[in-house]
Design a protein around this motif. Structure first.
Motif, short mmCIF file in Angstrom:
data_model
loop_
_atom_site.label_atom_id
_atom_site.label_comp_id
_atom_site.label_asym_id
_atom_site.label_seq_id
_atom_site.Cartn_x
_atom_site.Cartn_y
_atom_site.Cartn_z
N ALA B 92 47.19 41.95 30.47
CA ALA B 92 46.57 42.09 31.79
C ALA B 92 46.14 43.54 32.01
N GLY B 93 44.98 43.70 32.64
CA GLY B 93 44.55 45.04 33.05
C GLY B 93 43.85 45.85 31.98
N LEU B 94 43.71 45.32 30.76
CA LEU B 94 43.02 46.05 29.70
C LEU B 94 41.61 45.48 29.52
N THR B 95 40.68 46.35 29.14
CA THR B 95 39.33 45.88 28.85
C THR B 95 39.33 45.18 27.49
N GLU B 147 33.45 46.72 27.71
CA GLU B 147 34.03 47.52 28.78
C GLU B 147 34.56 46.69 29.94
N GLN B 148 34.50 45.37 29.83
CA GLN B 148 34.94 44.54 30.96
C GLN B 148 36.42 44.23 30.87
N LEU B 149 37.04 44.10 32.03
CA LEU B 149 38.43 43.66 32.08
C LEU B 149 38.50 42.27 31.48
N GLU B 151 40.53 39.87 31.80
CA GLU B 151 40.86 38.72 32.66
C GLU B 151 39.69 38.26 33.52
N THR B 152 38.59 39.04 33.54
CA THR B 152 37.44 38.59 34.32
C THR B 152 36.48 37.75 33.46
#
Ligand SMILES: Nc1ncnc2c1ncn2[C@@H]1O[C@H](COP(=O)(O)OP(=O)(O)OP(=O)(O)O)[C@@H](O)[C@H]1O
Ligand SMILES: [Mg+2]
Lengths: 295, 263, 285
Positions: B92-95, B147-149, B151-152
Motif C-alpha cells: 500500500a502507498g507505493l507507486t 508513477e501512479q499509486l 492501489e489506484t
C-alpha cells in the motif's frame, strides 16, 4: 507465621485490585484491539465520585461505591464515543486509538487532579466498614475481605459471561473480525458499548476499593493501578479473565512479600523482572494458547 | 539432467485437513508448467510450500537438486524462486515503479554504508536498479503507469505489476497463482503471451490456472491435483482427456448427491 | 531593538532546544514505526544514553562532545538487545512488551544508584555551545534522509506494509527490523544525552512513560510515513504547551489533550502524508 498469614491477605487484597483492573484492560484490548492508556483514569474518577458522594452528600458507602462504579462505566462509554468511535468509523488501526486514549488520559488525569484540589484525599474512617476480622490467627481489615470477595465474584461472572453466554460469543466474534461478526447478525456497536461499560465498571470498582485500602483519592491512584495492572495483563494474558485474576493476585502477593522479607526498594523491580521473564518464556500469558501463524 | 524443480512426497496438514498429501511433481528447466485442480485442491498451499511461507510436514523440495524445504522464504527467493499471489498483494502507498524497485531488492548491488555515503558505485547501482525496474514495467506493458499509486490501478494492471515485482528478483522459477483471475479473454491471452516470452528469456514458469483454453494454448505440461494429491501429469491434451480429471472437475453422477450433502 | 531580540532568543532558546531533543526522540520512534513496529522503548535507549553518557563525562572525564556519540552507541547496543527479545513477539505483544521495558527502566534507574544517582537524581554539570543541538539534529536528518533514499528505505516500507510478501521477494524482514531497532537506539541514545545537557539534572522520572507517550503521539501527529513527520510533530508538541500556557494557564494540560484528540480525529494520517501528495499529483494530470 501469623505475620506471614497477615501479609498473605494483604497481598491478596492488593492483588485483587490489580486483577480487577487487568480484567477490564484486557477485555478492551482483546475485544476492541485498543491499548487504552486512559483505563486507569476511570479508577480515579470512580474514587473521586464516591468520595464526594460520601463527603459532600452523606451517601452511605455501599451506595457511594455503586455511584462511583456507575460513573466510571459512563465515563468509559463517553471516552469510547468521543475518542475511539470516530477512528473506528475511519478504519484506523491500533495506533490511532492509542493516541486518542493518551489524549483522554492527559485530559482526565488533569481534571481529576483539579477535582481533588491537587492533593490526595481519603475517605473518612467512619464512612466505610472499617473493623477487623479475625479468622483463627489471621486478622485483616473488613474492606480487604470485601475487596477479595468482589474480585472473585467479578472474575467468575466475567468468565461465565465471556465463555458461556451468547453475548460473550458476540464479543469474541467482534474481537476476531468485526465485519464477519456483523454479517452473522451481531450488532458490533452494541457489543462495543457494552464492552466499554463493563471495562469502565471493573476499573471503577478497583478504583473505589483501592481508594479505601490505600487511603488515596487522587489521580495517582489510577496511575499506580495502571502500572501494576498492566503487568498482570501481560503475565495473565489479555484474552483470558482467569489469567488476569491469577496473575493480579500473584503479583500482589509477591509485591507484599518482597517488601516484607527482602527489601521494599525491590518491590517494583521484582514485579517488572517477572513481567520480562514472562514475556520471554510465555509471551501469550499463563493460559495463552500456542501462537498460530498465518501465511 | 535433473529437473529445475523436483517435489517429492510433499505433505502438509492444517489440523485434521490434509491440504497436500504425498505430492510429487517435476518441472523441467525452460518450460511452462500448469497446475490445475478444483477449488480447495491444495494448489495455493503447494505454492506457499514452494516459496517457503509454509513448512512442509514431510517431503522434499529440490531446486536444481538442492533441498530448499527448510530455508526461510527470503533465502528461497535468493535461490531463485519468485511468486505472485492469488489475491493481489501489492504494498500500500507505493507507486508501480516503487513496487518493482522493491522487487529488485536482491539486485541492490551496494552496501548500506556505501548508499548512505552516496558513493559513486552505490549511485550507479541505484540507477541500474531503477532502469531495470522500468524495463520490467515495460515488459508487462505498464511503463506508462510507473508513477501512479498501485492501489489506484485496475485489478488486471495490479496483477501485471505483481508479475513485474516478482521478476525483479531475477528468478529461475516463477510461480504464478491464478494470474488471469478476473481478466477477460483478451487480457488472459496477453498474460499467456507474456509467460511465453518469459520462458523464451530463460525463466521457468509454474502457474496455477483454471482456464482450460489458456492451459492448452500456453502450457508445455500440466499437473492436475485433487484433495491434495497429484491425479495425473502430462501434456495438456492428455490430462484433459484423463477420466480422473473429468471426474474431479465435473464429478460422477452419483457424486452429485454427496457433494450436495457436504454443503 | 537588538536587546528585545536578544531577550526573545533567551526566552525561546530552551524551547527550541527541547524541540530538538523531542525531534530526536520522534525520529527514534519513527525508525521502528517505519518497519511496522510500535515500540515505546525509545525511552529506555534515552535513559541508557543519558545516564551512561553523563557518567562517562563525570567519572572518566570524557570531553562532552565525545559523550554524545558514546550515548548513541550505548542506545544502539541496548536496542539490539531489546530487539532480540521483542522481535520474537507479534505486534500487540510487542507493543506491550516495549511498555514493560519502559517500566523496568525506571526501576533500574531508581536502584542502580551508582549509575543514576537513584531517587535523588544526578546533576549534570556539563555545558556545550547551543549550536551543538541543531548540529545533532542535522546529523540525524542526514542519516534518515539517506536511509530513506537508499534501498533500505524501500525495503523498510515493504516490510511495514506486508512482511510476508517482502520475504518472498528476498527481503530479510527480521534483519531489516533489527537494523531499524539499532537506528532507533542510536537516535534515542543521543537524544537522551541531549536531554541531559538541556536539563542539567536527571532523575528516574526524566525518562518515563509520559515521554514515551508524547513521542508516539508526536510522530503520529506529524505523520508516520516520512521522517519529516517526526520532526514537525515534535515541534508542535513542544510549542503547543507553551502556547496553551499563554492562552489558558490553568488548563494547559487539558488543552494539550484536547488538541491531540482533535488532530488525531481530523488528521489521522498526520500532517505530513506522502500518499496524499501522490494522489494529488495523479489527479492534477
Ligand atoms: N492457513 C490455512 N489454515 C487452515 N486451512 C487452510 C490454510 N490454507 C489452506 N487451507 C485449506 O487447505 C485446503 C487447500 O487450500 P488451497 O488454498 O491450497 O486450495 P486451492 O487449490 O488453492 O483452491 P482455490 O482454487 O480455491 O484457490 C482448503 O481446504 C483450505 O481451506
Ligand atoms: Mg488457491
Amino acid at each position: 507465621m501469623a505475620l506471614f498469614a497477615d501479609q498473605l491477605v494483604n497481598g491478596c487484597a492488593l492483588g485483587a485490585l490489580y486483577a480487577l483492573f487487568a480484567i477490564g484492560f484486557g477485555l478492551v484490548f482483546a475485544t476492541l484491539g485498543i491499548l487504552n492508556a486512559a483505563h486507569g483514569t476511570y479508577a480515579s474518577a470512580a474514587a473521586i465520585a464516591a468520595y464526594f458522594a460520601v463527603d459532600a452528600l452523606g451517601v452511605p458507602f455501599p451506595l457511594a461505591l455503586l455511584l462511583g462504579v456507575a460513573a466510571a462505566a459512563v465515563l468509559a462509554l463517553a471516552v469510547d464515543q468521543v475518542a475511539f468511535q470516530p477512528l473506528r468509523a475511519q478504519g484506523g488501526g491500533m495506533l490511532g486509538a492509542l493516541i486518542t486514549s493518551i489524549a483522554a488520559w492527559i485530559v482526565l488525569d488533569n481534571l481529576a487532579d483539579d477535582a481533588t484540589g491537587h492533593q490526595s484525599l481519603s475517605f473518612p474512617l467512619s464512612s466505610y466498614p472499617s473493623g477487623m476480622i479475625h479468622l483463627g490467627a489471621i486478622a485483616f481489615a473488613r474492606m480487604q475481605g470485601w475487596t477479595i470477595l468482589a474480585m472473585a465474584a467479578v472474575t467468575v461472572a466475567m468468565h461465565l459471561l465471556i465463555r458461556r453466554s451468547r453475548f460473550g460469543a458476540a464479543m469474541r466474534a467482534v474481537g476476531w473480525n468485526e465485519a464477519a461478526a456483523a454479517l452473522s447478525g451481531v450488532n458490533p456497536r452494541a457489543v462495543v458499548s457494552a464492552t466499554a461499560l463493563l471495562a469502565g465498571a471493573t476499573s471503577g470498582l478497583a478504583g473505589v476499593l483501592g481508594a479505601v485500602l490505600t487511603q488515596n483519592v487522587s489521580y495517582t491512584l489510577g496511575e499506580g493501578l495502571m502500572l501494576k495492572g498492566f503487568a498482570a495483563v501481560v503475565v495473565g494474558g489479555y484474552d483470558d479473565v482467569r489469567g488476569a485474576a491469577v496473575a493480579g493476585v500473584a503479583l500482589g502477593i509477591i509485591e507484599v512479600m518482597t517488601a516484607q522479607y527482602l527489601s521494599s526498594s525491590l518491590r517494583d523491580g521484582i514485579t517488572y523482572a517477572l513481567l520480562l521473564g514472562f514475556l520471554l518464556l510465555r509471551p501469550r500469558g499463563l493460559f495463552g494458547s500456542a501462537a498460530f501463524t498465518r501465511a | 539432467m535433473t529437473a529445475l524443480l523436483a517435489v517429492e512426497q510433499l505433505g502438509k496438514s492444517f489440523g485434521g485437513l490434509r491440504a497436500v498429501a504425498d505430492l510429487s511433481l517435476e518441472v523441467p528447466r525452460g518450460c511452462v508448467a500448469g497446475l490445475m485442480g478444483p477449488n480447495g485442491a491444495g494448489k495455493t498451499t503447494v505454492i506457499n510450500l514452494l516459496s517457503g511461507l509454509l513448512r512442509p510436514d514431510h517431503g522434499h523440495i529440490r531446486l536444481d537438486g538442492v533441498p530448499i524445504e527448510a530455508l526461510p522464504a527470503h533465502e528461497i527467493a535468493a535461490r531463485g524462486i519468485a511468486r505472485t499471489y492469488q489475491n493481489v498483494r501489492l504494498f500500500a502507498g507505493l507507486t508501480a515503479l516503487e513496487q518493482v524497485i522493491a522487487g529488485c531488492f536482491l539486485q541492490r548491488g551496494a552496501s548500506l554504508l556505501a548508499s548512505l555515503l552516496g558513493l559513486p558505485a552505490a549511485r550507479a547501482a541505484q540507477r541500474r536498479v531503477r532502469a531495470r525496474a522500468m524495463e520490467l514495467l515495460a515488459q508487462v506493458g505498464m511503463a506508462a503507469r510507473a508513477e501512479q499509486l498501485a492501489e489506484t490501478l485496475s485489478y488486471g494492471e495490479q496483477r501485471r505489476i505483481e508479475i513485474a515485482r516478482a521478476l525483479g528478483a531475477e528468478p529461475r522459477l516463477l510461480l504464478l497463482d491464478e494470474p488471469t483471475a478476473g481478466m477477460n479473454a483478451a487480457e488472459s491471452e496477453a498474460i499467456g503471451r507474456l509467460v511465453h516470452r518469459l520462458r523464451d528469456s530463460g525463466v521457468t514458469v509454474l502457474m496455477v490456472e483454471h482456464n482450460v483454453r489458456l492451459i492448452t494454448a500456453f502450457c508445455d505440461r500440466v499437473s492436475v491435483m485433487n484433495f491434495g494429491r497429484a491425479l495425473v501429469h502430462g501434456t495438456p491434451a492428455a490430462c484433459m482427456a484423463h477420466p480422473g480429471v473429468q471426474e474431479a472437475y465435473f464429478g460422477r453422477r452419483d457424486d452429485a448427491a454427496r457433494i450436495q450433502a457436504l454443503r | 531593538m537588538a536587546n528585545t531580540l536578544a531577550d526573545l532568543w533567551e526566552a525561546y532558546r530552551s524551547t527550541l532546544g527541547f524541540a530538538i531533543v523531542n525531534a530526536l526522540f520522534g525520529l527514534s520512534t519513527y525508525a521502528v514505526l517505519s518497519v511496522g513496529i510500535l515500540s515505546f522503548a525509545t525511552v529506555t535507549y534515552a535513559a541508557a544514553g543519558g545516564f551512561i553518557g553523563t557518567q562517562l563525562a563525570l567519572q572518566l572525564h570524557w570531553p562532552t562532545l565525545l559523550v554524545l556519540p558514546a550515548a548513541a552507541v550505548a542506545g544502539a547496543a541496548l536496542a539490539w538487545l531489546a530487539a532480540l527479545i521483542l522481535l520474537r513477539l507479534d505486534s500487540h505483544w510487542m507493543a506491550l512488551a516495549s511498555l514493560a521495558l519502559v517500566l523496568l527502566t525506571r526501576v533500574v534507574a531508581i536502584n542502580a544508584t551508582g549509575l543514576t544517582g537513584g531517587v535523588s537524581g544526578l546533576s549534570v554539570p556539563l555545558f556545550v555551545p547551543f549550536v551543538v543541538m541543531p548540529a545533532l539534529l542535522l546529523i540525524a536528518v542526514l542519516l534518515f534522509w539517506r536511509l530513506g533514499a537508499s534501498w533500505y528505505g524501500i525495503a523498510a516500507r515493504a516490510v511495514r506494509e506486508d512482511a510476508v510478501v517482502a520475504a518472498t521477494i528476498g527481503i530479510p524482514a527480521r534483519r531489516i527490523r533489527m537494523l531499524a531497532f539499532v537506528i532507533s537506539g542510536a537516535t534515542g541514545g543521543a537524544g537522551g544525552m541531549a536531554l541531559a545537557l538541556m536539563l542539567h539534572f536527571l532523575s528516574p522520572d526524566t525518562y518515563f512513560i509520559n515521554v514515551a507517550f508524547t513521542m508516539i503521539a508526536a510522530v503520529v501527529l506529524g505523520g508516520s510515513y516520512h521522517w519529516a513527520g517526526a520532526i514537525i510533530g515534535a515541534l508542535v508538541f513542544t510549542v503547543l504547551p507553551v502556547l496553551a500556557q499563554a492562552v489558558l494557564p490553568a488548563f494547559e494540560q487539558v488543552l494539550n489533550g484536547v488538541a491531540l484528540l482533535l488532530i488525531m480525529i481530523f488528521l489521522p494520517r498526520g500532517l505530513i502524508d506522502p500518499r496524499q501528495w501522490r494522489l494529488r499529483r495523479v489527479r492534477a494530470r
